[in-house]
Design a protein around this motif. Structure first.
Motif, mmCIF file in Angstrom:
data_model
loop_
_atom_site.group_PDB
_atom_site.id
_atom_site.type_symbol
_atom_site.label_atom_id
_atom_site.label_comp_id
_atom_site.label_asym_id
_atom_site.label_seq_id
_atom_site.Cartn_x
_atom_site.Cartn_y
_atom_site.Cartn_z
ATOM 1 N N SER A 26 -5.982 -13.438 -8.263
ATOM 2 C CA SER A 26 -6.601 -14.665 -8.725
ATOM 3 C C SER A 26 -7.341 -15.309 -7.555
ATOM 4 O O SER A 26 -7.160 -14.925 -6.397
ATOM 5 N N ALA A 27 -8.169 -16.314 -7.859
ATOM 6 C CA ALA A 27 -8.914 -16.994 -6.798
ATOM 7 C C ALA A 27 -7.965 -17.617 -5.787
ATOM 8 O O ALA A 27 -8.163 -17.516 -4.576
ATOM 9 N N GLY A 28 -6.908 -18.272 -6.292
ATOM 10 C CA GLY A 28 -5.952 -18.911 -5.392
ATOM 11 C C GLY A 28 -5.261 -17.904 -4.503
ATOM 12 O O GLY A 28 -5.066 -18.135 -3.303
ATOM 13 N N TRP A 40 -4.298 -15.255 0.673
ATOM 14 C CA TRP A 40 -4.168 -13.989 1.381
ATOM 15 C C TRP A 40 -5.145 -13.892 2.551
ATOM 16 O O TRP A 40 -4.867 -13.272 3.576
ATOM 17 N N SER A 41 -6.296 -14.537 2.423
ATOM 18 C CA SER A 41 -7.306 -14.480 3.479
ATOM 19 C C SER A 41 -6.806 -15.093 4.780
ATOM 20 O O SER A 41 -7.361 -14.834 5.853
ATOM 21 N N ARG A 42 -5.751 -15.900 4.732
ATOM 22 C CA ARG A 42 -5.216 -16.522 5.945
ATOM 23 C C ARG A 42 -4.378 -15.550 6.767
ATOM 24 O O ARG A 42 -4.011 -15.852 7.901
ATOM 25 N N TYR A 72 1.697 -19.212 -9.694
ATOM 26 C CA TYR A 72 1.061 -20.119 -8.742
ATOM 27 C C TYR A 72 0.042 -19.426 -7.836
ATOM 28 O O TYR A 72 -0.521 -20.059 -6.946
ATOM 29 N N GLY A 73 -0.188 -18.140 -8.040
ATOM 30 C CA GLY A 73 -1.159 -17.432 -7.217
ATOM 31 C C GLY A 73 -0.708 -17.220 -5.783
ATOM 32 O O GLY A 73 -1.512 -17.272 -4.861
ATOM 33 N N LEU A 74 0.605 -16.983 -5.601
ATOM 34 C CA LEU A 74 1.137 -16.733 -4.264
ATOM 35 C C LEU A 74 1.249 -15.230 -4.014
ATOM 36 O O LEU A 74 1.859 -14.513 -4.814
ATOM 37 N N LEU A 103 5.670 -3.004 -9.618
ATOM 38 C CA LEU A 103 6.266 -4.279 -10.023
ATOM 39 C C LEU A 103 5.408 -5.475 -9.632
ATOM 40 O O LEU A 103 5.809 -6.620 -9.857
ATOM 41 N N GLY A 104 4.240 -5.232 -9.024
ATOM 42 C CA GLY A 104 3.284 -6.311 -8.801
ATOM 43 C C GLY A 104 3.196 -6.859 -7.403
ATOM 44 O O GLY A 104 2.505 -7.863 -7.185
ATOM 45 N N ALA A 105 3.884 -6.243 -6.431
ATOM 46 C CA ALA A 105 3.776 -6.722 -5.049
ATOM 47 C C ALA A 105 2.351 -6.540 -4.543
ATOM 48 O O ALA A 105 1.658 -5.584 -4.904
ATOM 49 N N ASP A 106 1.911 -7.454 -3.700
ATOM 50 C CA ASP A 106 0.562 -7.393 -3.133
ATOM 51 C C ASP A 106 0.531 -6.646 -1.801
ATOM 52 O O ASP A 106 -0.496 -6.096 -1.421
ATOM 53 N N ALA A 107 1.652 -6.657 -1.087
ATOM 54 C CA ALA A 107 1.708 -6.031 0.235
ATOM 55 C C ALA A 107 3.114 -5.511 0.479
ATOM 56 O O ALA A 107 4.086 -5.985 -0.119
ATOM 57 N N VAL A 108 3.211 -4.529 1.355
ATOM 58 C CA VAL A 108 4.495 -3.936 1.683
ATOM 59 C C VAL A 108 4.568 -3.694 3.181
ATOM 60 O O VAL A 108 3.586 -3.293 3.805
ATOM 61 N N LYS A 109 5.709 -4.003 3.736
ATOM 62 C CA LYS A 109 5.975 -3.712 5.144
ATOM 63 C C LYS A 109 6.904 -2.509 5.187
ATOM 64 O O LYS A 109 7.986 -2.527 4.613
ATOM 65 N N ILE A 110 6.467 -1.442 5.872
ATOM 66 C CA ILE A 110 7.278 -0.236 5.936
ATOM 67 C C ILE A 110 7.846 -0.054 7.339
ATOM 68 O O ILE A 110 7.230 -0.439 8.330
ATOM 69 N N GLN A 111 9.036 0.518 7.417
ATOM 70 C CA GLN A 111 9.642 0.834 8.697
ATOM 71 C C GLN A 111 8.951 2.036 9.319
ATOM 72 O O GLN A 111 8.357 2.869 8.629
ATOM 73 N N GLN A 112 9.033 2.157 10.628
ATOM 74 C CA GLN A 112 8.548 3.367 11.276
ATOM 75 C C GLN A 112 9.409 4.545 10.832
ATOM 76 O O GLN A 112 10.632 4.472 10.866
#
Length: 264
Positions: A2-4, A9-11, A138-140, A172-181
């Motif tokens: 969404s726009a919000g 995310w741009s931050r 809420y567009g988070l 499930l809709g996550a926008d980003a993921v942090k993976i372990q080495q």
């Protein structure tokens, strides 16, 4: 998005490179005081460095940092779940706060940590599903920190399991993921192959190690399509954090000029 969500995310990323460096400081809840984030004053020593696009913290720390004016201009991600290392099952991360609390504190996104050990998958997926549904209203943006606790005899099984978990949180809709080495860092390209087209992937820094080692691993991740780095202890526990963050910034945003950091 969404726009919000796009604006928030741009931050966390630079507009020109579409890459970013996020510094997590959520360790205190699970591990207690750590060198580099012992208190707000210690965090103040490094958090305003311009190379750090955003940070991840629990609500109590965000409130204290905001009061000191230390989060101005940073992407702020509030961590929603956790468990102390003193618990009978530290791998079961319970939701400890809400999307509403994140909004009240002015967070630009939220994160959860999910540790997969073969027994807690139903709990993990329920937590993530709930968080994504509530954040979507809420567009988070939602970032998921994942770690596979299972052991594998063959590298191919380890790689496939990592790829499946990444795909699961994406579904499930996550926008980003942090993976372990991974156990063998040369597996990074195979793990990320084509997945980065659909979800932002950030590589974790892991335990503190030599500059050249973490820079080599980070370079491989960026060249394999990762959106950026999510590095904590390898930033805030360094005596010369400024030089190291500057090196990371150069690597992440101009990766083709840093061939010296590549792993052969």
């Amino acid at each position: 998005m969404s726009a919000g969500k796009k604006i928030r995310w741009s931050r966390f990323i630079k507009a020109d490179s579409k890459k970013g460096i996020i510094v997590p400081i959520d360790h205190g809840l699970s591990m207690g005081p750590l060198d580099g984030i012992n208190n707000v004053q210690r965090i103040a020593n490094w958090i305003e460095h311009p190379a750090a696009n955003g940070m991840i913290a629990h609500k109590g720390m965000i409130e204290r940092l905001a009061y000191r004016g230390l989060l101005n201009g940073k992407g702020v991600m509030m961590h929603l779940n956790g468990m102390t290392s003193l618990a009978n099952d530290p791998t079961r991360k319970e939701l400890l706060t809400s999307i509403e609390s994140a909004l009240r504190l002015g967070a630009d996104g939220v994160s959860v940590e999910l540790l997969f050990n073969g027994a807690n998958e139903p709990h993990n997926l329920k937590v993530l599903g709930q968080v994504v549904d509530e954040a979507m209203v809420y567009g988070l943006p939602v970032l998921v920190m994942i770690k596979d606790m299972n052991k594998y005899e063959q590298a191919s099984n380890r790689i496939n399991a990592s790829r499946q978990i990444i795909r699961t949180v994406y579904e499930l809709g996550a926008d980003a993921v942090k993976i372990q080495q991974p156990e063998d860092t040369n597996e990074i390209p195979a793990i990320l192959d084509e997945l980065c087209d659909d979800i932002a992937v950030f590589l974790a820094g892991g335990a503190k190690c030599a500059d050249v080692e973490i820079l080599a691993i980070a370079s491989l991740a960026i060249k394999s399509g990762a959106t950026g780095l999510c590095i904590g202890r390898n930033v805030f526990q360094r005596p010369d954090f400024s030089a190291f963050l500057s090196s990371l910034h150069s690597l992440v945003h101009t990766p083709l000029k840093n061939a010296a950091y590549a792993i052969n």
